[in-house]
Design a protein around this motif. Structure first.
Motif, PDB file in Angstrom:
ATOM      1  N   VAL A  61       0.858  -1.024  -0.118  1.00  0.00           N
ATOM      2  CA  VAL A  61       0.038  -0.137  -0.026  1.00  0.00           C
ATOM      3  C   VAL A  61       0.884   1.014  -0.171  1.00  0.00           C
ATOM      4  O   VAL A  61       0.879   1.992  -0.906  1.00  0.00           O
ATOM      5  CB  VAL A  61      -0.876   0.132   1.108  1.00  0.00           C
ATOM      6  N   ALA A  62       1.667   1.275   1.166  1.00  0.00           N
ATOM      7  CA  ALA A  62       2.584   2.342   1.223  1.00  0.00           C
ATOM      8  C   ALA A  62       3.319   2.438   2.323  1.00  0.00           C
ATOM      9  O   ALA A  62       3.242   1.767   3.262  1.00  0.00           O
ATOM     10  CB  ALA A  62       1.704   3.974   1.540  1.00  0.00           C
ATOM     11  N   GLN A  63       4.828   3.169   2.055  1.00  0.00           N
ATOM     12  CA  GLN A  63       5.751   3.087   3.150  1.00  0.00           C
ATOM     13  C   GLN A  63       6.472   4.498   3.127  1.00  0.00           C
ATOM     14  O   GLN A  63       6.434   4.992   2.080  1.00  0.00           O
ATOM     15  CB  GLN A  63       6.898   1.781   2.847  1.00  0.00           C
ATOM     16  N   ILE A  64       7.046   4.790   4.421  1.00  0.00           N
ATOM     17  CA  ILE A  64       7.812   5.795   4.320  1.00  0.00           C
ATOM     18  C   ILE A  64       8.917   5.672   5.121  1.00  0.00           C
ATOM     19  O   ILE A  64       9.084   4.888   6.174  1.00  0.00           O
ATOM     20  CB  ILE A  64       6.730   6.971   5.279  1.00  0.00           C
ATOM     21  N   TYR A  65      10.192   6.282   4.619  1.00  0.00           N
ATOM     22  CA  TYR A  65      11.325   6.183   5.211  1.00  0.00           C
ATOM     23  C   TYR A  65      11.425   7.224   6.258  1.00  0.00           C
ATOM     24  O   TYR A  65      11.543   8.440   5.964  1.00  0.00           O
ATOM     25  CB  TYR A  65      12.463   6.067   4.349  1.00  0.00           C
ATOM     26  N   THR A  66      11.348   6.997   7.528  1.00  0.00           N
ATOM     27  CA  THR A  66      11.500   8.212   8.508  1.00  0.00           C
ATOM     28  C   THR A  66      12.682   8.934   8.654  1.00  0.00           C
ATOM     29  O   THR A  66      12.698  10.285   9.078  1.00  0.00           O
ATOM     30  CB  THR A  66      11.237   7.731   9.847  1.00  0.00           C
ATOM     31  N   GLY A  67      13.680   8.598   7.964  1.00  0.00           N
ATOM     32  CA  GLY A  67      14.918   9.296   7.856  1.00  0.00           C
ATOM     33  C   GLY A  67      15.010  10.416   6.966  1.00  0.00           C
ATOM     34  O   GLY A  67      15.362  11.708   7.702  1.00  0.00           O
ATOM     35  N   ASP A  68      14.177  10.387   5.911  1.00  0.00           N
ATOM     36  CA  ASP A  68      14.397  11.503   5.070  1.00  0.00           C
ATOM     37  C   ASP A  68      12.661  11.837   4.505  1.00  0.00           C
ATOM     38  O   ASP A  68      12.618  12.708   3.739  1.00  0.00           O
ATOM     39  CB  ASP A  68      15.191  11.456   3.985  1.00  0.00           C
ATOM     40  N   GLY A  69      12.007  11.099   4.963  1.00  0.00           N
ATOM     41  CA  GLY A  69      10.497  11.230   4.441  1.00  0.00           C
ATOM     42  C   GLY A  69      10.170  10.712   3.195  1.00  0.00           C
ATOM     43  O   GLY A  69       9.171  11.039   2.589  1.00  0.00           O
ATOM     44  N   THR A  70      10.978   9.856   2.627  1.00  0.00           N
ATOM     45  CA  THR A  70      10.637   9.474   1.286  1.00  0.00           C
ATOM     46  C   THR A  70       9.350   8.560   1.365  1.00  0.00           C
ATOM     47  O   THR A  70       9.549   7.577   2.227  1.00  0.00           O
ATOM     48  CB  THR A  70      12.024   8.722   0.717  1.00  0.00           C
ATOM     49  N   GLN A  71       8.621   8.526   0.153  1.00  0.00           N
ATOM     50  CA  GLN A  71       7.345   7.835   0.450  1.00  0.00           C
ATOM     51  C   GLN A  71       7.310   6.869  -0.767  1.00  0.00           C
ATOM     52  O   GLN A  71       7.950   7.197  -1.841  1.00  0.00           O
ATOM     53  CB  GLN A  71       6.199   8.807   0.538  1.00  0.00           C
ATOM     54  N   ASP A  74      14.241  -2.131   9.036  1.00  0.00           N
ATOM     55  CA  ASP A  74      15.114  -0.805   8.952  1.00  0.00           C
ATOM     56  C   ASP A  74      15.201  -0.300   7.480  1.00  0.00           C
ATOM     57  O   ASP A  74      15.765   0.918   7.411  1.00  0.00           O
ATOM     58  CB  ASP A  74      16.489  -1.670   9.208  1.00  0.00           C
ATOM     59  N   TRP A  75      14.870  -0.748   6.686  1.00  0.00           N
ATOM     60  CA  TRP A  75      14.938  -0.238   5.179  1.00  0.00           C
ATOM     61  C   TRP A  75      13.504  -0.502   4.409  1.00  0.00           C
ATOM     62  O   TRP A  75      12.894  -1.540   4.841  1.00  0.00           O
ATOM     63  CB  TRP A  75      16.006  -0.709   4.525  1.00  0.00           C
ATOM     64  N   CYS A  76      13.168   0.311   3.530  1.00  0.00           N
ATOM     65  CA  CYS A  76      12.020  -0.077   2.901  1.00  0.00           C
ATOM     66  C   CYS A  76      12.020  -0.971   1.697  1.00  0.00           C
ATOM     67  O   CYS A  76      13.300  -1.261   1.204  1.00  0.00           O
ATOM     68  CB  CYS A  76      11.785   1.397   2.240  1.00  0.00           C
ATOM     69  N   SER A  77      11.136  -1.759   1.415  1.00  0.00           N
ATOM     70  CA  SER A  77      10.861  -2.512   0.296  1.00  0.00           C
ATOM     71  C   SER A  77       9.502  -2.860  -0.071  1.00  0.00           C
ATOM     72  O   SER A  77       8.696  -2.592   0.770  1.00  0.00           O
ATOM     73  CB  SER A  77      11.467  -3.890   0.941  1.00  0.00           C
ATOM     74  N   THR A  78       9.216  -3.060  -1.242  1.00  0.00           N
ATOM     75  CA  THR A  78       7.807  -3.512  -1.670  1.00  0.00           C
ATOM     76  C   THR A  78       7.491  -4.924  -1.431  1.00  0.00           C
ATOM     77  O   THR A  78       6.440  -5.239  -1.873  1.00  0.00           O
ATOM     78  CB  THR A  78       7.512  -3.082  -2.802  1.00  0.00           C
ATOM     79  N   ASP A  79       8.375  -5.787  -0.966  1.00  0.00           N
ATOM     80  CA  ASP A  79       8.160  -7.251  -0.804  1.00  0.00           C
ATOM     81  C   ASP A  79       7.953  -7.340   0.695  1.00  0.00           C
ATOM     82  O   ASP A  79       8.803  -7.048   1.716  1.00  0.00           O
ATOM     83  CB  ASP A  79       9.783  -7.869  -0.952  1.00  0.00           C
ATOM     84  N   PRO A  80       6.657  -7.769   0.993  1.00  0.00           N
ATOM     85  CA  PRO A  80       6.420  -7.977   2.166  1.00  0.00           C
ATOM     86  C   PRO A  80       7.116  -8.897   3.310  1.00  0.00           C
ATOM     87  O   PRO A  80       7.463  -8.989   4.486  1.00  0.00           O
ATOM     88  CB  PRO A  80       5.027  -8.449   2.411  1.00  0.00           C
TER      89      PRO A  80
END
Length: 122
Positions: A48-58, A100-106
């Motif tokens: 659905v959606a993710q956000i990296y809290t370090g820099d706000g990348t969505q 710890d890092w973003c991915s589209t793979d659950p």
């Protein structure tokens, strides 16, 4: 221990809006990825959606881009999913996730909430 507590969700008519919240307790990492996946009965889990809290990348899934907005609070420990122009096909269980890092793979996400049901009636 990390605990993801979801709130919000519920039922709404098509075209309406809902808001989900996810509070991450015990996740001391300053820069982390928080967000949501969803799963409808008989269907595969979908980003659905993710956000990296370090820099706000969505990051957004194709099916929700332009209708859903993810955001974070000033601490980076609570994220929100504003869902607008909801469609019946958005009906699913929405799971808050953390890693710890973003991915589209659950499969890459270490932490999962209990889920919040979103139902959109036509």
């Amino acid at each position: 221990n990390v605990y993801l507590a979801e709130s919000g969700g519920g039922s709404v008519r098509a075209g309406g809006s809902l808001r989900l919240s996810c509070a991450a307790a015990g996740y001391t990492l300053m820069r982390k990825c928080l967000g949501w996946f969803r799963q409808a009965p008989g269907k595969v889990r979908e980003t659905v959606a993710q956000i990296y809290t370090g820099d706000g990348t969505q990051y957004y899934g194709d099916s929700v881009r332009g209708r859903f907005t993810i955001s974070q609070d000033s601490t980076g420990n609570t994220v929100y999913l504003q869902m607008d122009l909801l469609k019946p096909e958005d009906t699913a269980m929405y799971y808050c996730v953390g890693n710890d890092w973003c991915s589209t793979d659950p499969n890459n996400y270490r932490y999962w909430g209990q889920g919040a049901q979103v139902t959109v009636d036509s």
